[in-house]
Design a protein around this motif. Structure first.
Motif, mmCIF file in Angstrom:
data_model
loop_
_atom_site.group_PDB
_atom_site.id
_atom_site.type_symbol
_atom_site.label_atom_id
_atom_site.label_comp_id
_atom_site.label_asym_id
_atom_site.label_seq_id
_atom_site.Cartn_x
_atom_site.Cartn_y
_atom_site.Cartn_z
ATOM 1 N N SER A 67 -51.003 -66.706 36.241
ATOM 2 C CA SER A 67 -51.852 -66.288 36.884
ATOM 3 C C SER A 67 -52.821 -64.976 36.788
ATOM 4 N N GLU A 71 -44.425 -66.736 47.402
ATOM 5 C CA GLU A 71 -44.578 -65.658 48.398
ATOM 6 C C GLU A 71 -43.108 -65.914 49.352
ATOM 7 N N ALA A 124 -51.730 -73.315 48.923
ATOM 8 C CA ALA A 124 -51.443 -73.861 46.848
ATOM 9 C C ALA A 124 -52.661 -75.170 46.448
ATOM 10 N N TYR A 167 -49.604 -76.044 39.411
ATOM 11 C CA TYR A 167 -49.183 -74.692 39.600
ATOM 12 C C TYR A 167 -48.517 -74.466 41.144
ATOM 13 N N GLU A 205 -57.365 -72.039 40.373
ATOM 14 C CA GLU A 205 -57.489 -71.500 38.771
ATOM 15 C C GLU A 205 -58.411 -73.123 37.808
ATOM 16 N N THR A 264 -47.094 -71.524 43.719
ATOM 17 C CA THR A 264 -47.780 -70.164 43.729
ATOM 18 C C THR A 264 -46.379 -69.865 44.914
ATOM 19 N N SER A 288 -55.223 -72.438 45.698
ATOM 20 C CA SER A 288 -55.203 -71.644 44.975
ATOM 21 C C SER A 288 -55.251 -72.600 43.554
ATOM 22 N N GLY A 348 -48.669 -68.687 40.451
ATOM 23 C CA GLY A 348 -49.572 -67.599 40.908
ATOM 24 C C GLY A 348 -48.326 -66.632 42.019
ATOM 25 N N GLY A 349 -49.143 -66.476 43.000
ATOM 26 C CA GLY A 349 -48.271 -65.313 43.773
ATOM 27 C C GLY A 349 -47.485 -63.916 43.507
#
Length: 428
Positions: free
Chosen positions: A389, A235, A210, A231, A217, A233, A213, A354-355
């Motif tokens: 994202s 998953e 993260a 940010y 960004e 993320t 990531s 994100g992700g």
């Protein structure tokens, strides 16, 4: 005076030296190179004006950077200059590259960037990392790195660093994944494991996914250079990277950003970390799939490409499947609940999803924002905007490659002078 700011403060890779003439020159070379990256092509006179260095120094620095093939001259600068016009110089650096690798529950990915940010190689493979275990996973990573090195060499680019993203707690000083519960890793020496498998004469770093990531960004995303950004993320696990006043927030022990383990989830559900009620139990990919599909549904198959499986979820929602729509709405609402806490604490300008949150973001945004409006302390979400994202599942590997390339911007003398070029001049 021009102020240089760096986002990523990694582990030092060379011993500290007194500020002698050679050190000052390295610093000034990096200043000019970084300025060309961030501000774009410009003349020597404009570089001197922007950085506060004198023109003679800039001319000498530009000549050395050109000898190292990190910059090159372009068109004549005709923008209103009196006297003989100078040449525009711009970032080149096609001969060097940085490599980013990501390990996650369902896949391993790799990406190679040159100094200009152009992608030289990119690949992702479906991989059941928890089932493979550390040794076999690192074998697969080594094969990916070998393919990347071959592709980079074919483009004439030599690696200056490799950064590995891991979904969990990382001890960056020695490259150990101390605790990555969703892939089942405890105290895995990732750096040493790769060193034993890959013939690579450059720095290898290991970092939280993260954080990398968030760096990607900040450096190259649609909201690049936003000073205050959170940010998120998604998953199987959920992580966060926080940027405050243009700096990555690492925390006292470098462990900040583990937002998925805040107590905002279902107390009856056990998280991958072994605790109950973590936020990722209600917003992680496992939570969505559990709500949207039966256990034997193909979308649960870790051996299939993740984006393909997410595409099937989106297609079902678009077709009006009520179970899928309800699952997406529930996750979106829970996402807003946790994001509200982060907005109230950090007051960011941007909350970046994100992700898998980004891939399915069009289904999450409405329930997420509705929940935010009831929970954020401050009008209009305290000034925060929710943004999807555009880097998707490449964010962590892009951030890793970016961090790898930072060594060149810190010290351009790491890149040797091209054959046939004169020796670099001494002085600042």
């Amino acid at each position: 005076m021009f102020e240089e700011r760096r986002l990523y403060d990694g582990v030092a890779t060379r011993r500290q030296e007194p500020a002698d003439q050679a050190t000052v020159r390295r610093s000034n070379l990096g200043l000019v190179l970084r300025h060309l990256r961030d501000a774009g092509p410009r003349s020597r006179a404009r570089i001197a004006q922007d950085t506060g260095l004198n023109k003679a120094t800039v001319s000498s620095l530009v000549a050395e950077l050109a000898d190292r093939r990190l910059i090159s001259a372009g068109d004549v600068d005709r923008a209103g200059a009196v006297g003989r016009p100078g040449l525009i110089v711009h970032l080149d650096g096609r001969g060097v590259c940085g490599i980013g690798v990501e390990l996650n529950v369902d896949y391993a990915a790799i990406l190679v960037l040159d100094l200009r940010g152009e992608v030289l190689f990119e690949h992702r493979v479906a991989l059941d990392v928890p089932a493979l275990g550390p040794e076999r996973t690192l074998d697969e990573v080594a094969r990916l790195v070998a393919a990347a090195l071959e592709a980079a060499a074919a483009r004439g680019a030599a690696p200056v660093g490799l950064t590995v993203a891991v979904p969990g707690l990382v001890r960056s000083v020695d490259g150990v994944a101390t605790y990555a519960p969703n892939i089942g890793w405890h105290d895995v020496p990732v750096l040493d494991g790769l060193r034993a498998r890959v013939d690579l004469d450059c720095a290898i770093r290991v970092e939280n996914d993260a954080n990398l990531s968030a760096i990607a960004e900040w450096a190259m995303g649609p909201e690049a250079r936003t000073p205050d950004l959170v940010y998120l993320t998604g998953e199987v696990g959920v992580g966060g990277g926080v940027i405050v006043a243009g700096q990555l927030l690492r925390g006292a022990g470098g462990l900040s950003g583990e937002v998925g383990h805040t107590a905002l989830g279902d107390p009856d559900l056990v998280c991958g970390c072994g605790r109950r009620g973590c936020w990722e139990t209600v917003v992680g990919l496992t939570a969505l799939l559990r709500a949207a599909a039966d256990p034997d549904d193909p979308v649960h198959d870790h051996g299939r490409d993740l984006e393909t499986r997410l595409g099937e979820i989106a297609a079902r929602a678009d077709a009006g499947d009520q179970r899928t729509i309800d699952a997406l709405t529930t996750v979106g609402t829970a996402l807003g609940n946790g994001a509200a806490v982060l907005i109230n604490v950090f007051n960011p300008q941007i909350v970046m999803l994100g992700g898998y949150f980004a891939v399915l973001g069009r289904f999450f945004l409405e329930p997420m924002v509705a929940e935010l409006r009831t929970r954020v302390f401050g009008p209009d979400l305290a000034g925060a905007r929710i943004v999807l994202s555009t880097l998707g599942f490449t964010a962590a590997v892009r951030g890793g490659a970016h961090v790898a390339l930072e060594s060149v911007f810190d010290d351009p003398t790491l890149v040797p002078v091209a054959a046939g070029s004169p020796a670099p001049a001494a002085g600042a």
